[in-house]
Design a protein around this motif. Structure first.
Motif, short mmCIF file in Angstrom:
data_model
loop_
_atom_site.label_atom_id
_atom_site.label_comp_id
_atom_site.label_asym_id
_atom_site.label_seq_id
_atom_site.Cartn_x
_atom_site.Cartn_y
_atom_site.Cartn_z
N LEU A 164 -3.54 -10.06 -4.08
CA LEU A 164 -4.90 -10.43 -4.61
C LEU A 164 -5.92 -9.65 -3.63
N GLU A 165 -5.86 -9.59 -2.50
CA GLU A 165 -6.78 -8.85 -1.39
C GLU A 165 -6.62 -7.61 -1.73
N LEU A 166 -5.48 -6.90 -2.08
CA LEU A 166 -5.35 -5.62 -2.21
C LEU A 166 -5.59 -5.13 -3.81
N GLY A 167 -5.62 -5.98 -4.67
CA GLY A 167 -5.97 -5.77 -6.00
C GLY A 167 -4.64 -5.36 -6.82
N VAL A 168 -3.62 -5.72 -6.27
CA VAL A 168 -2.24 -5.14 -7.05
C VAL A 168 -1.49 -6.60 -7.46
N VAL A 169 -0.73 -6.19 -8.30
CA VAL A 169 0.41 -7.09 -8.41
C VAL A 169 1.78 -6.72 -7.86
N ALA A 170 2.36 -7.57 -7.05
CA ALA A 170 3.69 -7.52 -6.39
C ALA A 170 4.86 -7.70 -7.22
N PRO A 171 5.73 -6.75 -7.55
CA PRO A 171 7.05 -7.10 -8.27
C PRO A 171 8.01 -7.98 -7.46
N VAL A 172 8.54 -9.15 -7.73
CA VAL A 172 9.29 -9.97 -7.03
C VAL A 172 10.43 -10.46 -7.61
N THR A 188 0.64 -1.02 0.04
CA THR A 188 -0.01 0.05 -0.09
C THR A 188 0.95 1.17 0.03
N GLY A 189 1.98 1.05 0.47
CA GLY A 189 2.88 2.43 0.65
C GLY A 189 4.14 2.64 -0.32
N GLY A 190 4.01 1.58 -1.29
CA GLY A 190 4.93 1.38 -2.48
C GLY A 190 6.19 0.77 -2.30
N ILE A 191 6.57 0.05 -3.26
CA ILE A 191 7.60 -0.93 -3.13
C ILE A 191 8.12 -1.14 -4.58
N ARG A 192 9.61 -1.11 -4.48
CA ARG A 192 10.26 -1.62 -5.58
C ARG A 192 10.20 -2.95 -5.81
N GLN A 193 10.63 -3.96 -4.90
CA GLN A 193 10.45 -5.24 -5.20
C GLN A 193 10.47 -6.07 -3.97
#
Length: 421
Positions: free
Chosen positions: A138-146, A116-121
């Motif tokens: 998925l709960e937040l409706g975003v895609v996490a870069p990993v 929610t706060g912002g992340i590079r990976q």
């Protein structure tokens, strides 16, 4: 190189006499040099100048807000390993797209805060973590870069407690299983693989273990790309050592490290991330302490100083060496004698050095522990109800207290009595 030098017979932090700081804030205290922190960051940045790169300061080495603010202002990224470090990074002004989240035990709450706060990976360390992060995203409706942290089974030839790249260490996924893990990531809608992560240990004094690990990463990059994964980023971790003992041969320079990275990985077209902490902050700080007593023992003399293992735990935890020097410059011909340098904590382990040769010292004299800017204040505790000691930042001829010493009452007031007492 650092900016703690003798001038006019006394140790200076840049242009400030260390004794002046001691009179103003009391001992013991940590003192950091802005010039040294800046220089060390720029050395790494320049070492990778021929490649697309980001130097992410590993804040676990020194997480004071002033140090972080300085790093952010220099254009650094930052490597965090906890929700608290993430919050510190954001408070210091790091944009989310410059924050890399490492660590083996990320919680649901930490993942949520970073997404929610912002992340590079996120640097994933295990398959359970991978699946949990997918669920949170998925709960937040975003895609996490990993990226996936791969364990290359390379012996870093460093202290056993700071080696992280061997098969028996808790970190990462065996590199032989990486293709299988990336294949599963491709099926998880909450995750997007952007690269590979590797980190084999800390305080490395030889480039060969890095070279071995990076060759394995290069081969893995080719393999994953052949399988359809878009590998655009390589996180190479940190670990380059610093010279704790001035008399010993110095570890490789950042420029030599950068040349090795170019040789092994430069033709892959990947953005390079590195995460130095110790090399940026270590020699940028000293711990200043006062001699409380000189005690004659059976066959040895003790310097009992007002700093203790709760202030600087590295010697007790790792048998680590720190050069120790008097704040008043000794005469060139001054005789030396061996001392055991110990603190006041009720533990035999509260010993900084045994039979260390120093010029003769007396009660009230000041000494400085060099190379104390990394893993010093951040690992401190209030054992024996000793207050956390001040941190001071110097710039040119100015200094500022960037973490004050709490009072005894402030320490006591953090405790809360239950209603039945």
């Amino acid at each position: 190189m650092d900016h703690f030098l003798y001038r006019d017979g006394t140790l200076h932090a840049e242009d400030v006499p260390v004794a002046d700081i001691a009179r103003a804030v009391g001992t013991p205290f940590y003192c950091y040099s802005t010039a040294t922190l800046t220089r060390h960051f720029k050395l790494f940045d320049e070492a990778l100048s021929g490649m697309d790169h980001l130097v992410c300061y590993a804040m676990k080495a020194n997480s004071n807000q002033a140090v972080l603010k300085l790093m952010a202002g220099l254009g650094a990224g930052v490597d965090v390993v906890s929700g608290g470090e993430y919050a510190r990074a954001r408070a210091a002004g790091f944009d989310g797209d410059k924050i890399v989240f490492s660590g083996v035990g990320k919680t649901h709450e930490e993942m949520r805060a970073a997404l929610t706060g912002g992340i590079r990976q996120f640097n994933l360390e295990s398959e359970p973590e991978m699946r949990r992060l997918n669920k949170v995203a998925l709960e937040l409706g975003v895609v996490a870069p990993v990226t996936v942290r791969v364990n290359p089974d390379v012996d870093a030839k460093t202290h056993e407690k700071i080696a992280t790249g061997k098969s028996e260490n808790k970190f990462g996924i065996p590199i032989a299983r990486a293709a299988e893990v990336y294949a599963e990531i491709a099926t998880l809608p909450g995750l997007k693989a952007v690269g590979i992560d590797v980190h084999i240990g800390s305080q490395l004094t030889d480039l060969e273990p890095f070279r071995q690990a990076y060759r394995k990463v290069a081969a893995l990059t080719a393999e994953l790309r052949a399988q359809g994964h878009d590998i655009i980023r390589l996180d190479l971790g940190g670990g380059l050592g610093i010279p704790y003992e001035r008399s010993n041969e110095a570890p490789p320079l950042p420029l030599e490290y950068g040349q090795m990275v170019q040789e092994e990985l430069g033709d892959l077209g990947c953005e390079i991330e590195i995460e130095p902490g110790r090399l940026i902050a270590g020699n940028a700080g000293i711990l200043v302490s006062e001699v409380t007593y000189v005690k004659s023992g059976e066959g040895r003399d003790f310097l009992i100083v007002d700093a203790a293992m709760n202030d600087l735990v590295r010697p007790a935890m790792y048998s680590a060496h720190h050069d120790i020097v008097p704040v008043v410059e000794p005469a060139a011909a001054a005789e030396q004698q061996p001392y055991d340098i110990v603190g006041p904590v009720c533990e035999t382990g509260d010993t900084f050095a045994k039979q260390r040769n120093l010029t003769q010292l007396a009660e009230g004299d000041l000494i400085a522990f060099r190379s104390a800017g990394a893993y010093g204040a951040v690992m401190a505790s209030e054992y024996n109800s000793r207050p956390l000691i001040p941190e001071v930042l110097v710039k040119d001829d100015q200094f500022a207290v960037i973490r004050p010493r709490p009072t005894y009452q402030e320490m006591i007031d953090r405790d809360v009595l239950p209603v039945w007492l």
